[in-house]
Design a protein around this motif. Structure first.
Motif, short mmCIF file in Angstrom:
data_model
loop_
_atom_site.label_atom_id
_atom_site.label_comp_id
_atom_site.label_asym_id
_atom_site.label_seq_id
_atom_site.Cartn_x
_atom_site.Cartn_y
_atom_site.Cartn_z
N GLU A 165 -5.02 -11.99 1.97
CA GLU A 165 -6.20 -11.11 1.36
C GLU A 165 -5.72 -10.35 0.30
OE1 GLU A 165 -8.45 -8.83 4.43
OE2 GLU A 165 -7.11 -9.76 5.79
N VAL A 211 -7.34 0.97 -3.75
CA VAL A 211 -8.68 1.14 -3.34
C VAL A 211 -8.87 -0.28 -2.93
CG1 VAL A 211 -11.18 1.61 -3.80
CG2 VAL A 211 -9.40 3.31 -4.47
N GLU A 212 -8.70 -0.96 -3.82
CA GLU A 212 -9.36 -2.71 -3.77
C GLU A 212 -8.53 -3.46 -2.44
OE1 GLU A 212 -10.63 -6.44 -6.40
OE2 GLU A 212 -9.86 -4.57 -7.23
N VAL A 213 -7.27 -2.84 -2.39
CA VAL A 213 -6.51 -3.70 -1.17
C VAL A 213 -6.37 -2.71 0.06
CG1 VAL A 213 -5.22 -5.01 -2.82
CG2 VAL A 213 -4.16 -2.78 -1.93
N ARG A 214 -7.09 -1.66 0.10
CA ARG A 214 -6.83 -0.70 1.28
C ARG A 214 -7.05 -1.00 2.47
NH1 ARG A 214 -9.30 4.98 -0.08
NH2 ARG A 214 -11.00 3.64 -0.38
N SER A 264 -7.19 -4.50 3.42
CA SER A 264 -6.41 -5.75 3.47
C SER A 264 -5.40 -5.65 4.74
CB SER A 264 -5.81 -6.12 2.21
OG SER A 264 -6.76 -6.25 1.40
N ARG A 282 -5.79 -11.65 -9.81
CA ARG A 282 -6.81 -11.40 -10.42
C ARG A 282 -6.77 -9.93 -11.47
NH1 ARG A 282 -10.32 -10.95 -7.00
NH2 ARG A 282 -10.61 -8.80 -6.57
N ARG A 283 -6.22 -8.80 -10.77
CA ARG A 283 -5.90 -7.62 -11.40
C ARG A 283 -4.88 -7.61 -12.38
NH1 ARG A 283 -10.85 -5.40 -11.78
NH2 ARG A 283 -11.81 -5.24 -9.77
N LYS A 296 0.79 -1.10 -0.06
CA LYS A 296 -0.09 -0.23 0.06
C LYS A 296 0.83 1.43 -0.05
CE LYS A 296 -2.68 -1.81 3.14
NZ LYS A 296 -3.70 -2.08 4.26
N ARG A 300 -6.98 2.42 -8.72
CA ARG A 300 -8.01 1.50 -8.52
C ARG A 300 -7.49 0.13 -7.54
NH1 ARG A 300 -8.80 3.18 -13.81
NH2 ARG A 300 -7.60 1.77 -15.04
N LEU A 301 -6.19 -0.35 -7.85
CA LEU A 301 -5.78 -1.35 -7.17
C LEU A 301 -5.44 -0.98 -5.70
CD1 LEU A 301 -4.69 -4.18 -7.07
CD2 LEU A 301 -2.13 -3.10 -7.91
N VAL A 347 -6.11 -10.62 -5.06
CA VAL A 347 -6.55 -9.59 -5.56
C VAL A 347 -5.40 -9.16 -6.76
CG1 VAL A 347 -6.92 -6.97 -5.48
CG2 VAL A 347 -7.76 -8.48 -3.69
#
Length: 326
Positions: A310, A300-303, A305, A317-318, A282, A297-298, A314
């Motif tokens: 976890e 935000v998705e792991v923020r 975690s 996939r990303r 992060k 975007r990435l 992600v």
């Protein structure tokens, strides 16, 4: 016959708490850097064992080079000339690519203990430190120094630079801010130019280069041939390559960066505990999102975690979908 023109050099900055051996490895792996500098090794009370230096710079076990072959210089921080000299002699036994002296760290804790930028009010002490270290280190190992413009103002910047030069520093990196400036923009590139004009050794300009345009503007204003990249290189992992090629940001950049992130994540998981690993990622994404929308975007998705387990799905996939490979 005219002398050949020396090509400009790009150096990856030491960034405490950010550019450790893993990020150095990943960033230099993308190419473009002539050398890089470790986070500082704090010298405060004793001569440190070899393990203290190899912990900060595992590259010392690989001929002082990153996996891509980029030379790594070890940075020392302290205020005692004799103790710094003894530690420089100690690390010299490990044959580093160079030894750099830190007169730029603005951190209050470090400064309260008379280290980093706090020494910029005493040019004579800077001279004694540089002289002691240069005399303690074999001639084939470069000794350099990184400094800010001063503590509250730039009134002693030239005197400090000249003191380091007279002490034997072979090159100076000048960050165009004072300690009190912290990292607030703008960097005072004009003052870097004044320092350059006051010494005979090469001056490497540092501060507020986030793009290829910034790089050219800094060189034009400072007159410096060489530039050190710091947070801009972390925000844009391909910045050094862009500068070398003269290319701007491209639409097809993200697949290469995705591969770098996966490489970074793989190495981080081998180095730190699973609950520490997300913070490291992060931290990098937090800077990278300044430049790359995909990083935003990435991030935000792991923020939220808190564990590596976890994060990994992600990223796979990303980033695997973006063309990156672990």
């Amino acid at each position: 016959m005219p002398n050949p023109v020396t090509p400009p050099r790009l150096i990856l900055a030491p960034m405490e708490g950010l550019a450790d051996d893993i990020l150095r490895d990943v960033l230099t792996g993308a190419g473009g850097y002539d050398w890089c500098v470790t986070e500082f090794v704090r010298v405060s009370a004793t001569v440190l064992p070899h393990s203290a230096f190899t912990r900060i710079s595992p590259e010392l076990n690989r001929d002082s080079r990153t996996r891509a072959g980029t030379p790594v210089r070890v940075q020392l921080l302290g205020g005692d000339p004799a103790l710094l000299a003894d530690n420089a002699a100690q690390v010299a036994q490990l044959r580093p690519a160079g030894i750099d002296l830190n007169f730029g760290c603005p951190t209050p804790l470090i400064n309260r203990n008379r280290g980093g930028a706090a020494l910029l009010d005493d040019p004579e002490l800077l001279h004694r430190i540089a002289l002691a270290v240069r005399q303690a280190v074999p001639a084939y190992i470069p000794v350099t120094a990184k400094m800010r413009l001063g503590i509250h103002d730039a009134g002693l910047a030239i005197e400090c630079a000249q003191a380091l030069e007279a002490g034997g520093a072979e090159e100076l990196v000048v960050h165009g801010r004072t300690r009190e400036d912290g990292y607030r923009p703008p960097a005072r590139w004009d003052w870097i130019g004044r320092v350059r004009e006051s010494v005979r050794v090469p001056v490497i300009a540092n501060g507020e280069v986030w793009s290829v345009a910034d790089y050219h503007a800094m060189r034009a204003e400072t007159g410096c041939t060489d530039v050190m990249l710091g947070r801009g290189a972390v925000a844009d992992p391909l910045l050094a390559g862009r500068i070398r090629s003269g290319a701007g940001e491209g639409a097809d950049d993200w697949p290469q960066i995705a591969g770098m992130i996966l490489d970074f994540w793989s190495q981080v998981q081998r180095k730190v505990l699973p609950r520490q690993a997300p913070g490291r990622l992060k931290q990098w994404l937090g800077l990278m999102r300044r430049i790359h929308p995909e990083a935003e975007r990435l991030f935000v998705e792991v923020r939220e975690s808190r564990h590596a387990d976890e994060v990994t799905p992600v990223l796979m996939r990303r980033l695997a979908a973006a063309g990156g490979c672990a």
